[in-house]
Design a protein around this motif. Structure first.
Motif, short mmCIF file in Angstrom:
data_model
loop_
_atom_site.label_atom_id
_atom_site.label_comp_id
_atom_site.label_asym_id
_atom_site.label_seq_id
_atom_site.Cartn_x
_atom_site.Cartn_y
_atom_site.Cartn_z
N LEU A 110 -8.99 -9.78 11.80
CA LEU A 110 -9.97 -9.63 10.70
C LEU A 110 -10.64 -10.98 10.39
N HIS A 148 -5.74 -4.65 -3.25
CA HIS A 148 -6.36 -4.83 -1.92
C HIS A 148 -7.81 -4.40 -1.98
N GLU A 163 0.84 -1.21 0.00
CA GLU A 163 0.00 0.00 0.00
C GLU A 163 0.88 1.26 0.00
O1 AHR Z 1 -4.76 -6.11 7.14
C1 AHR Z 1 -4.67 -4.94 7.90
C2 AHR Z 1 -4.06 -3.78 7.12
O2 AHR Z 1 -4.91 -3.42 6.08
C3 AHR Z 1 -2.75 -4.03 6.43
O3 AHR Z 1 -1.67 -3.90 7.29
C4 AHR Z 1 -2.72 -2.98 5.38
O4 AHR Z 1 -1.97 -3.34 4.26
C5 AHR Z 1 -4.19 -2.76 5.05
O5 AHR Z 1 -4.54 -1.44 5.03
#
Ligand code: AHR
Length: 534
Positions: free
Chosen positions: A390, A279, A202
């Motif tokens: 998550l 992502h 990112e």
């Molecule tokens: O998965 C959590 C975070 O989400 C990661 O560290 C990042 O790459 C994304 O924003």
């Protein structure tokens, strides 16, 4: 897949007659048999097993406690890595594990995690102390214990090309360099294999807030100098370098993909890449995230509607990639995906702890099916994240461990790893909640290396059984069997006290006159294979 359901196209006229007629129509649609047709004569591409990849970041209890308890722990472990978690993950045949981040990767300095460790901080995730007791060797030991492969993310944000290049030399050279001798002194004389390398994470945001042009400069430099020296990883078996790609579908992201891909098309001999990451989390409101427990059917429907946006995202970025790479040499690697809900009350908000329900199981199946349908381009994906963070496979609490509904989906999908995609055509029908209309059924099919046909069937509708009829004429089979995963309520979860609320059950189906018939429970994921009963 036929997506234009007659039920959906009827909506315009139905609306004229008011909601009562609409209600009646949906009642009828729920009872109609869904017809599917499997076309084994038109086999598609291989479903790359790497789409079932996982992600383990130094975040909350993801690594510390989730994987690493240390050799002196009372929790049974092998060289500090907990045995219960290893045993559970082995079953999933995890193809690769992305590590050490995430945002953490762009602040990670590998030397602090080898030899005598430096105690540092983890400012991204709760500002906690990072003991660095789980470092390079521990990670490589972990993936070896679970039978997986490494997907390393190197630090572009706050590191240097030299630091990353030395990490790869330390890991991969078989020559007697000072770094190789240090690796041997730290317990691993032979070189390690690193099949996948992420160049930053990112970089448009937590990885350094770079413009696409600035990142491109970093990419070309890192790609040139961060080499894999392992003699077994040259030529066709070379390490896949994955560039940072988009994080959404808006202009900012399409420009990012366009910039990187355009540069790649015109690249000179001195740099290359084999993948572009993407992502995409399923989250409706970043400021006020949905709860992972105690929700109603409305939130079930809203989240599943949101998750289906993955289809548009993959299509949008694949189309840009096709412009510069029609031969599809560059893989799209969705190396962070999954649900992102509000942290559980009383948990550290920086630890991203959430529960995992049957809704997540269905969400996982829908996304895996999207990746499979785009198998030509999507050749990698990593659900976020593996343990305790998550949309996890596994949750732990000290010595306790529980497998989540998402774990069971990944287990059920193992036969699809490296299987050949087989087209399935069907009319999905509609499931409606308020003004949300979703495809009621989803399905994919694939043939494994032994020629066995596998079918995945998802019933999104949480209220009605789906009566399914699959045309399998021409396929030599008279029975089908497998597993189905459902739950009593839309928000059913597994807990340490009740670990089997959402757990797969065996299922069989009849095949007569070339037709397979099966009833799918409401809100269920089913995987069956076709065969011949003696
Ligand atoms: O998965 C959590 C975070 O989400 C990661 O560290 C990042 O790459 C994304 O924003």
């Amino acid at each position: 897949m036929v997506r234009s359901s007659p039920i959906l196209t009827k909506f315009a006229s139905i609306l004229i007659f008011g909601s009562l007629i609409l209600f009646l129509d949906l009642q009828v649609s729920a009872q109609v048999k869904v017809q599917l047709s499997v076309d084994t004569f038109k086999p598609g591409p291989k479903i790359n097993r790497n789409i079932f990849g996982q992600f383990a970041e130094h975040l909350g209890y993801g690594v510390y406690e989730g994987i690493w308890v240390g050799p002196d722990s009372t929790i049974p472990n092998t060289r500090g890595i907990r045995n219960d978690v290893v045993a559970a993950l082995k079953v999933l045949r995890v193809p690769n594990v992305r590590w050490p981040g995430g945002c953490f990767a762009d602040e990670y300095h590998w030397r602090k995690g080898i030899g005598s460790r430096a105690v540092t901080l983890n400012p991204n995730w709760g500002g906690v102390v990072e003991p660095n007791t789980f470092g390079t060797h521990e990670f490589m030991d972990f993936i070896d214990q679970i039978g997986s492969e490494a997907y390393l993310s190197v630090n572009v944000g706050s590191g240097t090309p030299q630091e990353a290049a030395e990490w790869l030399e330390y890991l991969t050279t078989s020559q007697p360099t000072t770094l190789a001798k240090e690796r041997a002194a730290n317990g691993h004389p032979p070189p390690y294999k690193i099949p996948m390398l992420g160049i930053g994470n990112e970089s448009w945001d937590c990885g350094g807030n770079m413009t696409p042009e600035y990142y491109l400069r970093q990419l070309t430099i890192y790609s040139r100098f961060v080499r894999n020296f392992n003699p077994t990883q040259q030529g066709n078996d070379q390490m896949q370098k994955i560039a940072v790609g988009p994080g959404g579908g808006e202009a900012r992201w399409t420009e990012w993909t366009d910039t990187i891909m355009k540069a790649w098309e015109k690249r000179q001999w001195s740099w290359d890449m084999q993948g572009l990451s993407m992502h995409n989390y399923t989250v409706i409101n970043w400021e006020n995230k949905f709860a992972s427990v105690g929700f109603a059917e409305k939130e079930y429907a809203q989240i599943l509607k949101e998750t289906l946006k993955m289809e548009d995202l993959v299509t949008t970025h694949s189309a840009i990639m096709d412009k510069y790479d029609p031969a599809k040499k560059i893989a799209l690697v969705v190396d962070e995906w999954g649900s992102w809900y509000a942290p559980l009350p009383s948990s550290n908000p920086g630890f991203l702890v959430q529960q995992n329900s049957i809704r997540d199981a269905i969400l996982a199946a829908l996304n895996l099916n999207i990746f499979a349908r785009h198998a030509e381009r999507v050749r990698g994906a990593n659900i976020a994240q593996m343990i305790n963070v998550l949309q996890a496979m596994i949750m732990t609490d000290k010595e306790k461990m529980v497998l989540t509904p998402t774990y069971h989906v990944f287990k059920m999908y193992v036969p699809f790893q490296d299987a050949t995609f087989i087209p399935v055509t069907f009319n999905p029908g509609a499931y409606r909640n308020g003004d949300i209309i979703l495809p009621r059924i989803d399905a994919i099919a694939a043939k494994d290396a032994t020629g066995k046909l596998w079918l995945e069937l998802t019933n999104v509708d949480p209220n009605n059984i789906a009566d399914i009829e699959v045309n399998v004429s021409g396929i030599n089979a008279n029975t089908a069997s497998g597993e189905t995963l459902t739950a009593p309520r839309v928000d059913s979860v597994n807990t340490f006290e009740a670990p089997n609320t959402v757990t797969p059950k065996p299922i069989t189906a009849k095949i007569q006159n070339g037709k397979l018939t099966i009833k799918l429970d409401p809100k269920s994921v089913t995987v069956i294979s076709l065969g011949n009963a003696k």
